[in-house]
Motif scaffolding. Structure first.
Motif, short mmCIF file in Angstrom:
data_model
loop_
_atom_site.label_atom_id
_atom_site.label_comp_id
_atom_site.label_asym_id
_atom_site.label_seq_id
_atom_site.Cartn_x
_atom_site.Cartn_y
_atom_site.Cartn_z
N PRO A 195 0.37 -11.78 -13.31
CA PRO A 195 -0.77 -12.08 -14.19
C PRO A 195 -1.76 -10.92 -14.17
O PRO A 195 -1.94 -10.27 -13.13
CB PRO A 195 -1.37 -13.35 -13.57
N PRO A 196 -2.39 -10.62 -15.30
CA PRO A 196 -3.35 -9.51 -15.35
C PRO A 196 -4.43 -9.65 -14.27
O PRO A 196 -4.95 -10.74 -14.02
CB PRO A 196 -3.94 -9.61 -16.76
N SER A 197 -4.72 -8.52 -13.63
CA SER A 197 -5.75 -8.53 -12.60
C SER A 197 -6.77 -7.43 -12.91
O SER A 197 -6.45 -6.45 -13.58
CB SER A 197 -5.14 -8.29 -11.22
N TRP A 217 0.58 -5.86 -13.71
CA TRP A 217 1.39 -4.94 -12.92
C TRP A 217 2.83 -5.43 -12.82
O TRP A 217 3.08 -6.64 -12.90
CB TRP A 217 0.81 -4.80 -11.52
N PRO A 218 3.80 -4.53 -12.62
CA PRO A 218 5.18 -4.97 -12.41
C PRO A 218 5.28 -5.91 -11.21
O PRO A 218 4.62 -5.71 -10.19
CB PRO A 218 5.93 -3.65 -12.14
N MET A 219 6.10 -6.93 -11.35
CA MET A 219 6.24 -7.91 -10.28
C MET A 219 7.02 -7.35 -9.11
O MET A 219 6.73 -7.64 -7.94
CB MET A 219 6.92 -9.17 -10.82
N ALA A 220 8.03 -6.53 -9.39
CA ALA A 220 8.89 -6.00 -8.34
C ALA A 220 8.37 -4.65 -7.86
O ALA A 220 7.72 -3.92 -8.59
CB ALA A 220 10.32 -5.86 -8.84
N GLY A 221 8.69 -4.33 -6.60
CA GLY A 221 8.40 -3.01 -6.07
C GLY A 221 6.92 -2.75 -5.86
O GLY A 221 6.11 -3.67 -5.71
N GLY A 239 -2.06 -0.83 -7.85
CA GLY A 239 -1.27 -2.01 -8.11
C GLY A 239 -0.72 -2.59 -6.82
O GLY A 239 -1.13 -2.18 -5.72
N PRO A 240 0.21 -3.53 -6.90
CA PRO A 240 0.79 -4.14 -5.70
C PRO A 240 1.45 -3.10 -4.81
O PRO A 240 2.28 -2.30 -5.28
CB PRO A 240 1.82 -5.12 -6.27
N GLY A 241 1.10 -3.08 -3.54
CA GLY A 241 1.72 -2.17 -2.59
C GLY A 241 1.44 -0.71 -2.85
O GLY A 241 2.21 0.16 -2.40
N ALA A 242 0.36 -0.40 -3.55
CA ALA A 242 0.09 0.98 -3.98
C ALA A 242 0.00 1.96 -2.82
O ALA A 242 0.30 3.14 -2.98
CB ALA A 242 -1.20 1.03 -4.80
N HIS A 243 -0.40 1.49 -1.64
CA HIS A 243 -0.58 2.38 -0.50
C HIS A 243 0.49 2.18 0.58
O HIS A 243 0.30 2.65 1.71
CB HIS A 243 -1.98 2.16 0.09
N VAL A 249 5.95 3.78 -10.49
CA VAL A 249 6.65 2.52 -10.23
C VAL A 249 7.86 2.84 -9.34
O VAL A 249 8.71 3.65 -9.73
CB VAL A 249 7.11 1.84 -11.53
N PHE A 250 7.94 2.20 -8.18
CA PHE A 250 9.02 2.46 -7.23
C PHE A 250 9.62 1.15 -6.73
O PHE A 250 8.99 0.10 -6.80
CB PHE A 250 8.49 3.27 -6.03
N GLY A 251 10.86 1.24 -6.23
CA GLY A 251 11.51 0.08 -5.63
C GLY A 251 11.94 -0.98 -6.60
O GLY A 251 11.94 -2.17 -6.27
#
Length: 366
Positions: free
Chosen positions: A73-75, A84-88, A106-110, A314-316
């Motif tokens: 969902p947009p954040s 953001w992409p759900m995966a990775g 985004g998710p896991g950016a660091h 975008v990775f993973g």
């Protein structure tokens, strides 16, 4: 390392069907008895008509577009809401002349993760730093050593991403960078490392030193190709690298190139099939079993008459080798469009804190 090309067929469609079958009937000088020849001809015509009908139905069938990758969902972000992409893991950045660059986490950016062939961007960055190229210049000649040529068959058996080389081959710096960044040749990364620093180990030290200068605190390079799973970085760090690469006119031009010709290998193609769509002008793809599908993209956007650079990392991304790269490209494209949309709708950006300015507000003149 295989940077498998998921678009072997023409964009937006499937591979054209190959028409196969037995050759047409021979003209025999002997006359066949009775009506068997006519019966056989009638049967062949019937089969051909049925096959043609099915072929027509298949052609008229609407193609089903692949499902877009799932997003969260947009954040909120410093420029507005982003899905953001759900995966990775993922991150993005926006920068424009005269304005402070923005990192969008985004998710896991660091979180450090393997980055596969995206590592070759740092290899290219170090090479151009150590051996600057003028616009349009070919640069110095690099001679392929016999041991590097002799290693090619074994590397090919390992299914590495390669360009053919021969002992004594002379390849210019620019051509070597094309081979490195377009078809993602692992062996060219190793050749360039030896040429620049004398050994891969010494070159890797230069890669890590460059990463520190750029503020890439979550990055550790262990090889110049990205083949090693121990070469890790963060999506946020790769946004910094993407911005630095795009600031180098030589590298910005190479990552935007669709095809090139290099010695021995001949014509090579860029594995980034998004070039030219949605103002995307680079940067690099990658995929390994350890890293999944990886992509670092650069795109231009015009905000209030000002060109703005978008970097999306975008990775993973999941899937088998070729599927993971396709998934990474799709997720990266979606992220570019999400950032682009946020820039187009500044009213949705969150309000600045007291005393702060909006992300794209100029400082008042003193």
């Amino acid at each position: 390392m295989r940077d498998t090309n998921p678009y072997r067929t023409r964009p937006g469609g499937s591979r054209p069907p190959q028409l196969t079958g037995s050759p047409g009937p021979r003209h025999d000088t002997r006359q066949r008895r009775g009506g068997r020849g006519w019966l056989r001809a009638l049967a062949l015509l019937t089969v051909a008509a049925v096959a043609g009908w099915f072929a027509l139905v298949k052609v008229m069938e609407p193609r089903v577009a692949p499902s877009p990758p799932p997003v969260l969902p947009p954040s909120p972000s410093p420029i507005g809401s982003i899905a953001w992409p759900m995966a990775g893991v993922s991150a993005a950045g926006v920068s424009a002349a005269g304005f402070r660059p923005r990192l969008l986490a985004g998710p896991g950016a660091h979180r450090p993760v393997p980055v596969a062939s995206v590592a070759k961007l740092m290899t290219a960055y170090v090479i151009v730093h150590d051996h600057p190229l003028d616009a349009g210049a070919a640069g110095p000649q690099i001679v392929v050593r016999p041991d590097e040529a002799a290693a090619y068959p074994a590397q090919a058996r390992n299914d590495d991403s390669l360009v053919p080389v021969i002992a004594g081959e002379r390849i210019s710096e620019r051509q070597a960078l094309m081979a490195l960044l377009l078809p993602s040749a692992d062996n060219m990364a190793w050749i360039l490392a030896r040429w620049d620093a004398g050994s891969q180990q010494a070159f890797v030290a230069r890669m890590n030193a460059a990463a520190r200068r750029l503020g890439m605190t979550g990055t550790r390079y262990t090889d110049p190709s990205g083949l090693a799973a121990s070469t890790v970085s963060t999506a946020a760090d790769q946004v910094l690298l993407g911005r630095a690469v795009m600031a180098q006119p030589v590298l910005a031009g190479i990552v935007a190139t669709r095809t090139a010709v290099v010695p021995v290998a001949g014509p090579v193609r860029n594995l980034n099939r998004l070039l030219g769509s949605d103002q995307i002008v680079g940067l690099k793809t990658g995929s390994t079993s350890a890293a999944g599908g990886c992509v670092l993209l650069a795109a231009w956007h015009r905000v209030s008459g000002r060109r703005t650079l978008i970097i999306a990392a975008v990775f993973g991304q999941p899937g088998a080798l070729s599927a993971s790269l396709a998934n990474a490209l799709a997720a990266g494209q979606q992220l570019v469009l999400a950032v682009d949309h946020a820039l187009d709708h500044p009213a949705r950006a969150r309000s600045p804190l007291p005393g702060q300015k909006r992300p794209w507000q100029k400082k008042p003149a003193r």
